[in-house]
Structure formats: C-alpha cells, structure tokens
Design an enzyme around this catalytic site. Structure first.
Site, short mmCIF file in Angstrom:
data_model
loop_
_atom_site.label_atom_id
_atom_site.label_comp_id
_atom_site.label_asym_id
_atom_site.label_seq_id
_atom_site.Cartn_x
_atom_site.Cartn_y
_atom_site.Cartn_z
N PRO A 222 0.70 -1.00 0.24
CA PRO A 222 0.02 0.03 0.13
C PRO A 222 0.76 1.12 0.02
O PRO A 222 1.93 1.22 0.54
CB PRO A 222 -0.76 -0.22 1.17
CG PRO A 222 -0.86 -1.59 1.63
CD PRO A 222 0.54 -2.31 1.13
N GLU A 223 0.70 2.17 -0.94
CA GLU A 223 1.23 3.48 -0.81
C GLU A 223 0.33 4.73 -0.33
O GLU A 223 -0.57 4.40 0.18
CB GLU A 223 1.63 3.88 -2.51
CG GLU A 223 2.41 2.62 -2.95
CD GLU A 223 2.98 3.05 -4.39
OE1 GLU A 223 2.85 4.04 -4.76
OE2 GLU A 223 3.39 2.10 -5.00
#
Length: 271
Positions: free
Chosen positions: A2-3
C-alpha cells in the site's frame, strides 16, 4: 505494498469509528510482526480515549493523551472496522476494541507493525527522518527543486526516497513521471525549474486522483470496509509494458531501477 493514497484512504475510513471512542480491550494474537508488538499494550490502552487518527508518510498514528499507537500495513496488511465479536481468522493478528467495534489488523506476511510511541511521536526513529509530504501545502516546484539540486540520482529514485519525499511508491512515481513527460532515468539535478514545477504538480494530481478512485487494489489491499479501489484502471504506464501508450501509441517499455520495475513511454518521456 500500500502506498500513500491507500494509507490515507484507510485513515479516512477508520477515523470516524475511532475518534472520541474509549478503548475497551486490546487483543494481540501474534506479537511477532516486523517489530515485536509491545507486551504492555493490553494493559496500557484500555480506558484511554482516541483523540485523533493521523498519517505520516505510510504510517498511521492513533493518538491518545499519553502517546500514540503507530500502525503500518507492511507488504500485505489491511486495517478494517469489524464487529468486536467477529471471530478472528488465521492472519488477524491485532484488535483495538472500542465498544461494539474493533479495528482489526490482518497481515498475511507479517511485515506490518504495531508500536507504542511516547510524545513527541515525531522524534521516534521511524518518523524523525521522513521527508516532505507531497500533499501538504508546503510541497511545490521550488521545494522539489531544492531536493533535486546537485543530485545525480535518477529522478524516479529520488521521488521514491522516503527521507526526501514520503509516500510516493513505485506505482505513483511511474504515473507521475509520465504525466510530467519526464524519463525516469533523468538525473534529478538536471531538471529545470519549470520541469520541477510540472512534476510537483503531477505528483499531487496523481495522488489526488488515486484518492478519488479509492486507491489501487493490487495484491492484498482493501479498504477499511473490505471494498476495493480502482485507480489501476487509469494507469498510463505502470504494468503496461509492450502495450500502446494511451497518448502516442508507442509501446510502453520496462526497465529495472533500484531493483524495482519501472515503466515509461520512450516517445512521451524525455531525459
């Protein structure tokens, strides 16, 4: 992994369920995550009220009067709001219970983190060296040019360096550079003021578009309610090697930079 958009979407999803609520229980089913889960959380947190849920880079900070709980999703983790009595599954390692609901960490690879930070949290080693926030008002072309000045580092690696700029991972770096029409191998120090301004604007726009689209659902990422994002349907270059560019129809190319796959259009993006 996840960014920034996915972490921010998670923050927005869980905050309304936690803020102002009193912790009634803590359940630690697997203490061996990326870092050991502190032994005293089960005694420390019950009775404390959640004051806020903030994000710093890819870290979430659940704030209390005495300190804050740092949460990180690692490679495959997710945080969901569930019924407090919902039976845990194999990879559900941690619950923060607030009445009838619980914030539940699911992390199949166990690269996530649950840590306690005393005030001031910003002084903690995991946070102290983090760079600029690309969605904050202080980030603009001048700030980016200041980071680039005198550096021979390829621009894609520079904007992915969390000590300089936080939260811009591989996907959004590739997409932002395409929008700015900048080749990922361009030495950062050679970017003009105008190109830095354009790239800073494209970084913000790409991240904001990803937020609006609910993030990217790659591998294990889901929202706090279990739903999926769909920004991946808008990708210009990421994961599209050999497919035609959406702008000029040239085949998208793939190269490896910093042990990560990079994608670009050889016609639209120039050094």
């Amino acid at each position: 992994m996840p960014e920034l958009p996915e972490v921010e979407i998670t923050r927005r999803g869980i905050a309304p369920h936690l803020c102002g609520q009193r912790v009634t229980a803590v359940r630690v089913r697997q203490p061996r995550l990326r870092y050991p889960v502190p032994d005293d959380l089960v005694q420390r947190l019950p009775g404390q009220v959640v004051l806020a849920v903030r994000r710093r880079g890819k870290y979430l900070l659940v704030e209390f009067a005495e300190g804050c709980l740092l949460l990180h999703l690692g490679m495959s983790g997710s945080l969901r709001i569930v019924a407090a009595d919902l039976p845990a599954e194999k990879h559900d390692h941690f619950d923060l219970v607030v009445g009838a609901q619980a914030l539940r960490l699911r992390d199949p690879r166990r690269f996530g983190a649950v840590l306690w930070l005393d005030h001031p949290a910003a002084a903690h080693p995991l946070l102290a060296r983090l760079g600029l926030e690309p969605l904050e008002p202080g980030f603009d072309g001048a700030a980016l040019q200041g980071l680039c000045r005198g550096r021979a580092t390829p621009i894609k690696l520079l904007i992915m360096d969390g000590h300089l700029l936080v939260g811009v991972g591989n996907i959004y770096a590739s997409e932002s550079l395409f929008r700015a029409r900048i080749h990922p191998q361009t030495p950062a120090g050679k970017l003009s003021k105008a190109r830095c301004e354009r790239l800073a604007s494209c970084l913000r726009e790409t991240l904001q578009d990803a937020l609006a689209a609910g993030g990217s659902s790659l591998r294990d990422f889901v929202h706090s309610d279990g739903s999926a994002g769909y920004f991946q349907q808008q990708y210009f270059v990421y994961g599209r090697d050999d497919e035609p560019c959406r702008v000029c129809a040239s085949p998208i190319r793939r190269l490896v930079m910093g042990q990560r796959a990079s994608f670009y259009c050889p016609r639209c993006q120039r050094k």
